[in-house]
Write a protein that holds these residues in place. Structure first.
Motif, PDB file in Angstrom:
ATOM      1  N   MET A  97       0.848  -1.197   0.000  1.00  0.00           N
ATOM      2  CA  MET A  97       0.000   0.000   0.000  1.00  0.00           C
ATOM      3  C   MET A  97       0.880   1.242   0.000  1.00  0.00           C
ATOM      4  N   ARG A  98       0.565   2.160  -0.894  1.00  0.00           N
ATOM      5  CA  ARG A  98       1.339   3.398  -0.956  1.00  0.00           C
ATOM      6  C   ARG A  98       0.616   4.484  -0.184  1.00  0.00           C
ATOM      7  N   LEU A  99       1.329   5.190   0.667  1.00  0.00           N
ATOM      8  CA  LEU A  99       0.754   6.254   1.477  1.00  0.00           C
ATOM      9  C   LEU A  99       1.167   7.600   0.898  1.00  0.00           C
ATOM     10  N   ASP A 100       0.208   8.227   0.182  1.00  0.00           N
ATOM     11  CA  ASP A 100       0.476   9.539  -0.391  1.00  0.00           C
ATOM     12  C   ASP A 100       0.181  10.617   0.647  1.00  0.00           C
ATOM     13  N   LEU A 147      -8.919   9.415   3.145  1.00  0.00           N
ATOM     14  CA  LEU A 147      -9.013   7.965   3.097  1.00  0.00           C
ATOM     15  C   LEU A 147      -7.926   7.463   2.159  1.00  0.00           C
ATOM     16  N   VAL A 148      -7.047   6.609   2.662  1.00  0.00           N
ATOM     17  CA  VAL A 148      -5.928   6.110   1.881  1.00  0.00           C
ATOM     18  C   VAL A 148      -6.398   4.965   0.983  1.00  0.00           C
ATOM     19  N   ASN A 149      -5.997   4.998  -0.271  1.00  0.00           N
ATOM     20  CA  ASN A 149      -6.354   3.915  -1.187  1.00  0.00           C
ATOM     21  C   ASN A 149      -5.762   2.602  -0.706  1.00  0.00           C
ATOM     22  N   ALA A 150      -6.617   1.587  -0.592  1.00  0.00           N
ATOM     23  CA  ALA A 150      -6.185   0.261  -0.158  1.00  0.00           C
ATOM     24  C   ALA A 150      -6.779  -0.765  -1.109  1.00  0.00           C
ATOM     25  N   PRO A 151      -6.185  -1.938  -1.218  1.00  0.00           N
ATOM     26  CA  PRO A 151      -6.752  -2.977  -2.084  1.00  0.00           C
ATOM     27  C   PRO A 151      -8.198  -3.279  -1.713  1.00  0.00           C
ATOM     28  N   ALA A 152      -9.023  -3.548  -2.707  1.00  0.00           N
ATOM     29  CA  ALA A 152     -10.445  -3.777  -2.471  1.00  0.00           C
ATOM     30  C   ALA A 152     -10.696  -4.961  -1.557  1.00  0.00           C
ATOM     31  N   SER A 167      -8.789  -5.821   0.954  1.00  0.00           N
ATOM     32  CA  SER A 167      -8.124  -5.626   2.239  1.00  0.00           C
ATOM     33  C   SER A 167      -9.119  -5.720   3.382  1.00  0.00           C
ATOM     34  N   GLU A 168      -8.683  -6.253   4.514  1.00  0.00           N
ATOM     35  CA  GLU A 168      -9.525  -6.335   5.703  1.00  0.00           C
ATOM     36  C   GLU A 168      -9.504  -5.037   6.502  1.00  0.00           C
ATOM     37  N   TRP A 169      -8.779  -4.054   6.018  1.00  0.00           N
ATOM     38  CA  TRP A 169      -8.599  -2.821   6.781  1.00  0.00           C
ATOM     39  C   TRP A 169      -8.914  -1.606   5.917  1.00  0.00           C
ATOM     40  N   ILE A 170      -9.341  -0.540   6.576  1.00  0.00           N
ATOM     41  CA  ILE A 170      -9.430   0.760   5.925  1.00  0.00           C
ATOM     42  C   ILE A 170      -8.484   1.702   6.658  1.00  0.00           C
ATOM     43  N   ASN A 225      -4.544  11.406   8.986  1.00  0.00           N
ATOM     44  CA  ASN A 225      -5.055  12.586   9.682  1.00  0.00           C
ATOM     45  C   ASN A 225      -3.909  13.569   9.911  1.00  0.00           C
ATOM     46  N   LYS A 226      -4.092  14.792   9.447  1.00  0.00           N
ATOM     47  CA  LYS A 226      -3.050  15.815   9.572  1.00  0.00           C
ATOM     48  C   LYS A 226      -3.088  16.433  10.962  1.00  0.00           C
ATOM     49  N   LEU A 227      -1.979  16.352  11.686  1.00  0.00           N
ATOM     50  CA  LEU A 227      -1.895  16.909  13.027  1.00  0.00           C
ATOM     51  C   LEU A 227      -1.282  18.307  13.019  1.00  0.00           C
ATOM     52  N   SER A 228      -0.334  18.516  12.142  1.00  0.00           N
ATOM     53  CA  SER A 228       0.298  19.821  11.993  1.00  0.00           C
ATOM     54  C   SER A 228       0.911  19.872  10.598  1.00  0.00           C
ATOM     55  N   ARG A 229       1.599  20.953  10.277  1.00  0.00           N
ATOM     56  CA  ARG A 229       2.129  21.108   8.929  1.00  0.00           C
ATOM     57  C   ARG A 229       3.086  19.983   8.557  1.00  0.00           C
ATOM     58  N   LYS A 230       3.833  19.484   9.519  1.00  0.00           N
ATOM     59  CA  LYS A 230       4.837  18.459   9.236  1.00  0.00           C
ATOM     60  C   LYS A 230       4.521  17.096   9.844  1.00  0.00           C
ATOM     61  N   HIS A 231       3.391  16.989  10.526  1.00  0.00           N
ATOM     62  CA  HIS A 231       3.095  15.737  11.209  1.00  0.00           C
ATOM     63  C   HIS A 231       1.723  15.199  10.789  1.00  0.00           C
ATOM     64  N   HIS A 232       1.709  13.910  10.455  1.00  0.00           N
ATOM     65  CA  HIS A 232       0.477  13.225  10.097  1.00  0.00           C
ATOM     66  C   HIS A 232       0.367  11.949  10.916  1.00  0.00           C
ATOM     67  N   CYS A 233      -0.852  11.509  11.109  1.00  0.00           N
ATOM     68  CA  CYS A 233      -1.121  10.282  11.854  1.00  0.00           C
ATOM     69  C   CYS A 233      -1.892   9.323  10.961  1.00  0.00           C
ATOM     70  N   VAL A 234      -1.548   8.046  11.002  1.00  0.00           N
ATOM     71  CA  VAL A 234      -2.262   7.022  10.240  1.00  0.00           C
ATOM     72  C   VAL A 234      -3.140   6.220  11.199  1.00  0.00           C
ATOM     73  N   LEU A 235      -4.417   6.133  10.889  1.00  0.00           N
ATOM     74  CA  LEU A 235      -5.347   5.359  11.706  1.00  0.00           C
ATOM     75  C   LEU A 235      -5.874   4.201  10.867  1.00  0.00           C
ATOM     76  N   ILE A 236      -5.859   3.010  11.450  1.00  0.00           N
ATOM     77  CA  ILE A 236      -6.261   1.792  10.745  1.00  0.00           C
ATOM     78  C   ILE A 236      -7.447   1.170  11.471  1.00  0.00           C
ATOM     79  N   PHE A 237      -8.522   0.917  10.716  1.00  0.00           N
ATOM     80  CA  PHE A 237      -9.730   0.323  11.280  1.00  0.00           C
ATOM     81  C   PHE A 237     -10.095  -0.943  10.504  1.00  0.00           C
ATOM     82  N   PRO A 238     -10.800  -1.862  11.143  1.00  0.00           N
ATOM     83  CA  PRO A 238     -11.310  -3.018  10.403  1.00  0.00           C
ATOM     84  C   PRO A 238     -12.303  -2.555   9.327  1.00  0.00           C
TER      85      PRO A 238
END
Length: 366
Positions: free
Chosen positions: A1-4, A13-18, A20-23, A27-40
């Motif tokens: 999975m590529r994280l753009d 919403l990050v593109n994931a294989p159709a 995939s068991e996850w979505i 989430n942008k926290l600041s100009r230079k910081h991002h957070c990735v959240l993974i849900f079923p």
């Protein structure tokens, strides 16, 4: 999975294989910081089937659509609150569980109306679609809350026709929960919970039962209002006519704050929040929900739906890894316009996910 990483987008919403068991969300926290959240990846057409029977509807997060079905597909720009491609069947399979139905009498039939604009759907057609959804084996353990509001003035005839058309519809009255109290999920699986914004004393209905029936509904109350349904407190936010698009941040703050459930209260509390808004003549429902221009680049403004999505992701990311009890419990019925927007990253799956996070110890595990 590529994280753009799009430096301008606040969340995505990050593109994931159709398959995939996850979505995955970024989430942008600041100009230079991002957070990735993974849900079923959850099946939104049947998510309630995974929740224990004992849970009351007030302890769920039920996504809804303001002025639902085809009722708000027409009347652009004032009354249109949904896209023509989102049929009621599609809404239900997408996770919508609260329907806001506005009806008026036309040629002795109930037809969906929104304000002064007819929306062309017969009540009988809506009932038939709901019946099909609730009797299909894969979705028969779901429930639907149907808010019915009268949009004309002949109250006695309206009450009679609502009952008459329900009796004549597939499933009849037996498919409806008509008590004026908040049920548990187990009591209403495969049923429609009536939320009546019509009628007064239930004249003509068996035991005068017309479902959950709010005794008051102040128009356009900015700070919201409360009322009692038996032993449950119901807090409601329905501030829809806001001064301008500049009030969108305040609108979102007020309508989301009531969805954070108290951790200490032992009494039933149901939160109902209408996320829809308009401002005449400069910002109609489509603009309020979707925003305008390119706000990430400082041109235009961000709509309600994108702001609610950002708020939800911020809540999910609220706790530290070492403090699992800090994350808020988000519960209630949240109704929105154009529920599939922002395009390609609907807020509804995030609302559905709230049902599977941070349950109180006295609630059964999901």
């Amino acid at each position: 999975m590529r994280l753009d990483v799009d430096a301008a987008a606040k969340w995505k919403l990050v593109n994931a294989p159709a398959d995939s068991e996850w979505i995955v969300y970024r989430n942008k926290l600041s100009r230079k910081h991002h957070c990735v959240l993974i849900f079923p990846r959850r099946d939104t057409s049947r998510f309630l089937s995974l929740i224990p029977d004992a849970i009351p509807l007030s302890s769920l997060m039920l996504p809804g659509k303001a002025a639902n079905d085809r009722m708000a597909f027409y009347g652009w720009p004032i009354a249109q609150c949904q896209s023509p491609g989102t049929s009621l069947e599609r809404q239900l399979h997408s996770g919508i569980r609260v329907l806001d139905i506005r009806l008026a009498i036309v040629d002795s039939q109930l037809i969906s109306y929104h304000g002064i604009f007819p929306e062309r759907a017969l009540f009988a057609e809506i009932l038939s679609t709901v019946y099909t959804f609730l009797t299909t084996p894969s979705t028969s353990r779901e429930t639907i809350v149907m808010s019915i509001k009268q949009e004309d003035s002949d109250a006695q005839r309206f009450d009679k026709l609502v009952r008459q058309e329900i009796v004549a519809s597939p499933g009849g009255l037996g498919m409806w929960y008509l008590e004026n109290r908040i049920p548990t999920l187990g009591e209403v699986r495969g049923k429609v919970v009536m939320f009546s914004r019509f009628g007064g004393n239930g004249h003509g209905w068996d035991n005068a039962a017309i479902g959950i029936h709010p005794p008051i509904w102040p128009d356009n109350d900015r700070l919201g209002f409360t009322w009692n349904c038996q032993d449950a407190l119901v807090q409601t936010h329905d501030w829809y006519a806001i001064p301008s698009f500049l009030s969108i941040p305040e609108k979102v703050a007020l309508s989301t704050n009531i969805l954070i459930a108290s951790r200490n209260s032992s009494s039933l509390t149901l939160s109902i929040s209408f996320l829809s808004a308009l401002s005449i003549p400069l910002a109609f429902p489509p603009t309020m929900a979707r925003g305008l221009g390119w706000p990430q680049w400082g041109i235009g403004f961000e709509g309600v739906n994108a702001r609610v999505g950002k708020w939800l992701l911020d809540q999910f990311d609220e706790r530290e890894e070492t403090d699992v009890d800090v994350e808020p419990r988000i519960r209630g019925w949240a109704l929105m316009d154009f529920y599939e927007d922002p395009i390609g990253q609907s807020v509804v799956p995030l609302l559905v996910e709230c049902n599977f996070r941070v349950r109180k110890c006295e609630e059964a595990e999901v």
